[in-house]
Design a protein around this motif. Sequence first.
Motif, mmCIF file in Angstrom:
data_model
loop_
_atom_site.group_PDB
_atom_site.id
_atom_site.type_symbol
_atom_site.label_atom_id
_atom_site.label_comp_id
_atom_site.label_asym_id
_atom_site.label_seq_id
_atom_site.Cartn_x
_atom_site.Cartn_y
_atom_site.Cartn_z
ATOM 1 N N ARG A 3 0.824 -1.189 0.000
ATOM 2 C CA ARG A 3 0.000 0.000 0.000
ATOM 3 C C ARG A 3 0.862 1.243 0.000
ATOM 4 N NH1 ARG A 3 -2.710 -3.036 -1.596
ATOM 5 N NH2 ARG A 3 -4.548 -3.998 -0.749
ATOM 6 N N GLU A 5 1.747 5.064 1.087
ATOM 7 C CA GLU A 5 1.697 5.736 2.376
ATOM 8 C C GLU A 5 1.675 7.237 2.127
ATOM 9 O OE1 GLU A 5 1.379 3.427 4.104
ATOM 10 O OE2 GLU A 5 2.664 1.813 3.438
ATOM 11 N N HIS A 68 9.549 -0.044 8.324
ATOM 12 C CA HIS A 68 8.416 0.680 7.733
ATOM 13 C C HIS A 68 7.173 0.567 8.625
ATOM 14 C CE1 HIS A 68 5.415 1.802 4.665
ATOM 15 N NE2 HIS A 68 4.788 0.687 4.991
ATOM 16 N N HIS A 156 -2.610 -1.906 8.926
ATOM 17 C CA HIS A 156 -1.365 -1.780 8.178
ATOM 18 C C HIS A 156 -0.362 -2.849 8.604
ATOM 19 C CE1 HIS A 156 2.627 0.152 7.327
ATOM 20 N NE2 HIS A 156 2.046 0.250 6.164
ATOM 21 N N HIS A 160 1.036 -5.923 6.331
ATOM 22 C CA HIS A 160 2.463 -6.158 6.091
ATOM 23 C C HIS A 160 2.871 -7.552 6.528
ATOM 24 C CE1 HIS A 160 4.510 -2.883 4.143
ATOM 25 N NE2 HIS A 160 3.531 -2.131 4.607
HETATM 26 FE FE LIG Z 1 2.910 -0.044 4.161
#
Ligand SMILES: [Fe+2]
Length: 419
Positions: A3, A5, A68, A156, A160
């Motif tokens: 995705r 950001e 991340h 999120h 991930h």
């Molecule tokens: Fe991400």
Amino acid sequence: MSRGEPRSADGYRCQIALTAESPLQDRIADRLAEARERTLELVESLSEEQLNRVYSPILSPLAWDLGHIANFEELWLVQTIGDREPMRGELGQLYDAIENPRKIRNELPILRGDDLRSYMSEVRQRTLDVLDDLNLDETDDPILRDGFVYELILAHEYQHNETMLQLLQMVESYEPVRRDDGPASEPGSDGPDMVRVDGGSVQIGAGPNGYAYDNERPRHAVELAPFWIDRTPVTNGAFAQFVDETGAEPPEYWERDGEGGWTRTTMGRTEAVDPALPVIHVDWHQADAFATWAGKRLPTEFEWEAAALGADPERANLDQLAFGCAPAGALADGAADCGAVQMLGDVWEWTASDFERYPGFEAFPYPEYSEVFFGPEHKVLRGGAWASRRDVIRTSFRNWDLPQRSQIFSGLRCAREDR
Ligand SMILES: [Fe+2]
């Protein structure tokens, strides 16, 4: 699921009032802890070298994912809603998913080793400090109401985890520290090959309350003709027959066994392909070609959602710890109202639909989540896979990817007209 950001959270500042901790805050803290525990568990058995190795140009090294995840948490839960300065200066630039394509992520001066671990825990400590000071019960701010931003950050991390599993499948001799064989040993069930869905005016998408992504909203009516849909996902056995008859490309990770059959190598293990399991790791073109060969077609995403009505996410092979599919037809007590089983879990199901905005779509909380991906280049997948966390999967959830991708946990089921 990759995705985009936000490039920056600048321009967004909310009002924070001091209050005593509420039960909602306790629940959020517990869920954040659980999500992190799972993330770290997935990589616990890996060496530092494995965490930093590039296994595929379309997947980040795991160390990048970990940094991340923490940096995205810092951006939203510390900087944005806590109004605090970045902890490590310009670090966020290295973890911007749009600025840094996956194939260059290992060349960046990202955090590694103990430095990475301590950044993750320092961010978490600040997140909890900010959470302590919030008044989530009396806010009109849409980003805080019902803990929205916390749901965003949890989702999120969950998503991930799935991307990390795409890579973990490529790691030689990867051994999860915990494994649940429950769903994998569920018995199949008997039933017709296809079930009928009445169609008519069907409500599609997520309603106004509760957590959902912007692309699932607004909920709206769609008129559907009656149609038929496969009762189970397409199996390895059926897909092998298609490959043998047409010479089509086999799924990712399959190889000929030299005796007319197939083996499959993931997580460093080579096993005979089990014909009873749903086929997984096929791209959209393979899925579409299979459906045509079978005299059927892929369902549209609206047909898929109509067929999934009533499917029970608690009786679905989700949440990763089985590390593989249940046999096609299993978990029949979690079937949708139309009788289709495994609509949720096991494999993401390719649909015929392009990823497009729903009528009245509004980007929230940032356009880089969905809006920049709308268009005919991405196809929609539905239903979640064994590699998806349960809390992120619902019948309205829309995943999307490029039609040539097969490292994702993707399979299919077919549909046809009512005739
Ligand atoms: Fe991400």
